[in-house]
Design an enzyme around this catalytic site. Structure first.
Site, mmCIF file in Angstrom:
data_model
loop_
_atom_site.group_PDB
_atom_site.id
_atom_site.type_symbol
_atom_site.label_atom_id
_atom_site.label_comp_id
_atom_site.label_asym_id
_atom_site.label_seq_id
_atom_site.Cartn_x
_atom_site.Cartn_y
_atom_site.Cartn_z
ATOM 1 N N TRP A 407 80.978 102.991 26.089
ATOM 2 C CA TRP A 407 81.773 104.143 25.621
ATOM 3 C C TRP A 407 81.664 105.361 26.533
ATOM 4 O O TRP A 407 80.926 105.324 27.495
ATOM 5 C CB TRP A 407 81.459 104.472 24.164
ATOM 6 N N GLU A 408 82.409 106.370 26.193
ATOM 7 C CA GLU A 408 82.591 107.564 27.056
ATOM 8 C C GLU A 408 83.100 107.133 28.430
ATOM 9 O O GLU A 408 82.741 107.690 29.461
ATOM 10 C CB GLU A 408 81.280 108.367 27.203
ATOM 11 N N GLY A 409 83.977 106.140 28.429
ATOM 12 C CA GLY A 409 84.442 105.552 29.688
ATOM 13 C C GLY A 409 83.463 104.463 30.093
ATOM 14 O O GLY A 409 82.274 104.740 30.232
#
Lengths: 596, 256
Positions: A407-409
């Site tokens: 997550w968060e890219g």
């Protein structure tokens, strides 16, 4: 006034062509007294309130999690960097990282997730881009934890390709509402949230942000996901069926959704790195304590060289991640300190200042999450068979940690961002790579590089060579592929890793230099700096070769190769890392914790 | 309502405790210090009383070298209004009588309504300072308060006695009372509190100006308790073995 204000303003990526460790960097050792007091307070709070509740939180106990969230609100932790007029404390980004890291130390990544969505992506869009009316309505209640926030970008078919979302928003005929239709996926805090920041395409192609209240007609929250880890955080899909969102809830402007989405992510990335580092420190401490307690062959396993190697590897990695994270946040804060606070566009400018360091934020995210990944894995390994049971905390930590690389890219996307932004900065001549490369011959002609004598003379000199090698490789990649470099993903990833090792080595050396005093901790900081530099430059060498073989299609021109060989030989340190790791591990065991 | 809370900085329970070569004290340069944990409850009780009354002042009072400022600031961050620091340089005082005398000369003119202390300090564990100070100032005194109830010019406290017995006593104010741990839930300093603490007054007074009389008590030797393993094989029939086990649990281990 914070220490960061004394730092020179440097834009992102400049470190590649600037001398290593020649300026002061921000690091843990330069925390102000307030930073230290807040750090102590949050560690106390998580020790008393989160740690004893880890198992209960993991059973998805909504009441407990939201009660704890309100407690963080009372202490001012949710609104750490939110304006005071909206119930926040308006403190710096360093403090917000200290808070994220502290939450990461609570042993419950699930609660840390609930909390970070609330303080980060869930409310940041409103802080940065909300109208005064929106801020007044939502922020005070979000900052106390009375209302819970969520952020909805991802869709079933739009994950990494975030801007390709299919959720639509169409202005109603009477002009009073936007009518939203579509699905959102993997929304943290989904079933608990009162307020959602939702991204949708206005008229099908203008990506825009909306604030959606839970009780909005036509808006439904789906069932909880059954996840591998993070079982104590709520994750659900959302469904919009002709959902009527008042026009007053449009966030920022039509078509400006990307700014909202990516700025939330820039901030989210360095805060995630902070949480990962907090978690890593706890994992490492479990490993140290267990190695001292567990006896095999008539002695604690801490006496075995193999275990010492693992403990030292973890300590070096955590120290390195910590150094580069706080250096990054120091740079961001420094840029923010140069803004005019009375400017009505202050928060939008803050978002832009943060974006200046998108490269470093992405590097911190990748390096931080891969550090916690390495630490939970090795800490579990040290626990042996017991590590594989639920009797010890590592099994849960292992499951909980896995999401951090996603997550968060994803780390893949973040590596593309690192190389992509570096490319952009070189092409825009923000980073004057060509001028820098002109100096390589002179550099090689100088017998002893022109660096003031200090403790890390060989390390600094080796990193100087690595910067030149990296610049040469990067320059060749840009000549060969131009803008198409972004399609050469394996090459881009290797370049991102090269940049990250160099940035981190510089951060570690600077920090170790700055923390020199006569105590054991600073001696060990030097040991860490020496180990990390030696090992990371070996990686840079090997990655550079991989890149060059691709760029030159297996035929590297002789004169070019000549320079590469000379630089590589200067990058090779004769550091006895094995002996250094033995002494580092012994120090860790003597402290029985993570002492840095 | 003007309440003083006597706060001490002590080595943390997780700190290393290296003993000085002359065996008179620990090597403070290697020790990590914290606020004496029982004092947290005293601060909380004082803050609760002030909040309930809606007026008043809570003053943190501490003695020690410069390092104790950190602990004083923690009290201010939790919500105390100001602080008095009796600053020691060099040797730290460990004799409760001398400490109380110094405090009494400084605190006399403050005319506090209440003086609270934690039940004892985690380092020397004497538990005497509050009572001695109360006596010197002519205050009424009580120890081990588990509950407080402030009335117009008196305070009722629930005292913990032995064997699970309690006692309610009513003391005229001013009073000096030691607070039993666990009677409340001490708050954490909030971010606002931490940021605000540095604007609050800390009045530093060199303790050397208020050393009164000679020491009645000094520390002879500090040492780590020796632990040894003892194994007793209990023999005999089941009844006598059981009797012996019960005896050990009662008298040696004191767990029954």
């Amino acid at each position: 006034m914070t220490d960061t204000q004394k730092l020179k303003t440097i834009s992102g990526g400049q470190w590649l062509i600037s001398p290593v460790a020649n300026t002061k960097v921000f690091c843990r050792e330069t925390f102000s007294e307030d930073h230290q007091d807040i750090d102590a307070m949050i560690q106390e709070f998580v020790k008393d309130r989160i740690l004893p509740n880890v198992e209960a939180i993991d059973k998805l106990d909504k009441d407990l999690s939201l009660k704890l969230l309100r407690e963080t609100g009372e202490l001012g932790l949710i609104g750490v960097d939110t304006p005071e007029e909206y119930g926040g404390n308006d403190l710096d980004k360093i403090t917000s990282c200290i808070v994220s890291e502290g939450m990461g130390r609570g042993g419950s990544p699930s609660f840390s997730c609930t909390f970070s969505v609330q303080t980060g992506i869930g409310s940041m869009g409103i802080v940065f881009f909300g109208t005064p009316k929106q801020k007044e309505k939502y922020l005070p209640k979000l900052m106390t934890g009375e209302w819970v926030a969520a952020y909805a970008l991802t869709e079933p078919t739009a994950g990494s390709d975030a801007l390709s979302g299919k959720t639509t928003a169409i202005l109603s005929e009477d002009g009073k509402h936007y009518i939203l239709n579509g699905d959102k996926q993997f929304i943290s805090n989904g079933s608990w949230a009162d307020v959602f920041t939702v991204l949708a395409q206005v008229d099908g192609d203008k990506f825009s942000g909306f604030i959606v209240d839970r009780n909005t007609e036509g808006f439904e929250v789906g069932a909880e996901e059954k996840k591998m880890g993070m079982k104590g955080s709520s994750t659900t899909p959302l469904k919009f069926t002709n959902a009527k969102v008042p026009v007053g809830n449009l966030l920022y402007k039509v078509g400006k959704g990307a700014a909202i989405a990516f700025n939330a992510l820039n901030v989210g990335r360095y805060k995630l790195a902070a949480a990962c580092i907090g978690g890593s420190k706890v994992g490492l401490e479990h490993a140290v304590k267990y190695a001292l307690e567990r006896r095999q062959f008539g002695q604690p396993i801490a006496h075995f060289d193999s275990i010492k190697g693992k403990i030292a590897d973890m300590a070096v990695r955590v120290y390195a991640a910590d150094s580069m994270l706080y250096r990054t946040v120091g740079l961001i804060q420094n840029a923010i300190d140069n803004l005019d606070k009375s400017d009505p566009e202050y928060y939008k400018k803050m978002a832009e200042a943060t974006e200046q360091f998108a490269i470093e934020a992405s590097m911190a995210k990748v390096f931080g999450s891969e550090t916690s990944n390495m630490v939970v894995d090795e800490a579990l390994q040290i626990h042996g068979g017991y590590g594989f049971t639920e009797e010890y905390p590592l099994a849960r930590a292992y499951r909980d940690d896995r999401i951090n690389r996603i997550w968060e890219g994803t780390n893949e996307i973040n590596r593309m961002i690192v190389t992509g932004y570096m490319m952009k900065k070189v092409l825009m001549e923000e980073i004057s790579l060509r001028d820098y490369l002109k100096g390589v011959d002179d550099f090689l002609a100088t017998e002893t590089p022109d660096i003031e004598a200090d403790l890390f003379l060989s390390e600094k000199s080796a990193v100087e060579s690595a910067k030149r090698l990296a610049s040469m490789v990067f320059h060749e990649a840009l000549c060969e592929y131009g803008q198409d470099l972004k399609h050469e993903q394996q090459l881009s990833e290797a370049l991102a890793d090269i940049f990250t090792y160099i940035y981190t080595a510089g951060s570690v050396i600077s920090r170790a230099r700055q923390s020199q005093s006569s105590n054991g901790i600073s001696n060990m900081s030097s040991v860490i700096a020496r180990i990390f530099t030696a090992e990371s430059l070996l990686e840079v060498k090997s990655l550079s070769n991989i890149c060059l073989n691709k760029i030159f299609m297996e035929t590297i021109p002789e004169d070019f190769k000549d320079k590469v060989v000379q630089l590589e030989s200067r990058m090779t340190l004769n550091t006895d890392t094995i002996s250094l790791k033995q002494s580092l591990a012994d120090f860790m065991f003597s402290k029985n914790n993570y002492p840095f | 309502m003007k309440i003083a809370v006597l706060v001490k900085q002590v080595p943390g329970s997780e700190s290393v405790l290296p003993i000085l070569n002359d065996e008179t004290w620990v090597d403070e340069s290697l020790v990590s210090f914290i606020m004496n944990p029982p004092d947290n409850f005293a601060i909380e009780e004082a803050l609760l009383i002030k909040e309930k009354a809606g007026e008043g002042e809570v003053v943190i009072v501490s003695m020690g070298p410069d390092r104790v400022k950190k602990t004083i600031k923690e009290g201010l961050a939790k919500g105390a209004d100001r602080a008095i620091h009796l600053e020691e340089d060099g040797q730290i005082e460990t004799d409760p009588l001398s400490i109380s005398k110094s405090f009494s000369t400084v605190l006399k003119e403050e005319n506090f309504d209440l003086i609270f202390t934690g039940l004892q300090s985690d380092d020397t564990g004497m538990g005497q300072t509050g009572v001695l100070l109360g006596e010197m100032l002519g205050y009424s005194t009580a120890t081990l308060a588990m509950e407080t109830d402030v009335q117009s010019d008196s305070i009722r406290v629930k005292r913990e006695l032995e064997s699970g017995w309690f006692q309610w006593v009513k003391l005229p104010m001013p009073a000096s009372i030691s607070i039993q741990s666990g009677l409340n839930t001490p708050r954490y300093p909030s971010l606002k509190g931490i940021m605000g603490a540095k604007r609050k007054e800390i009045k530093s007074i060199p303790v050397s100006e208020h050393r009164v009389g000679s020491k009645m008590q000094t520390i002879e030797k500090v040492f780590i308790p020796q632990t040894s393993k003892q194994t007793e094989m209990i023999e005999g029939d089941a009844d006598s073995v059981a009797t012996r086990i019960v005896e050990i649990l009662k008298t040696d281990l004191k767990v029954l």
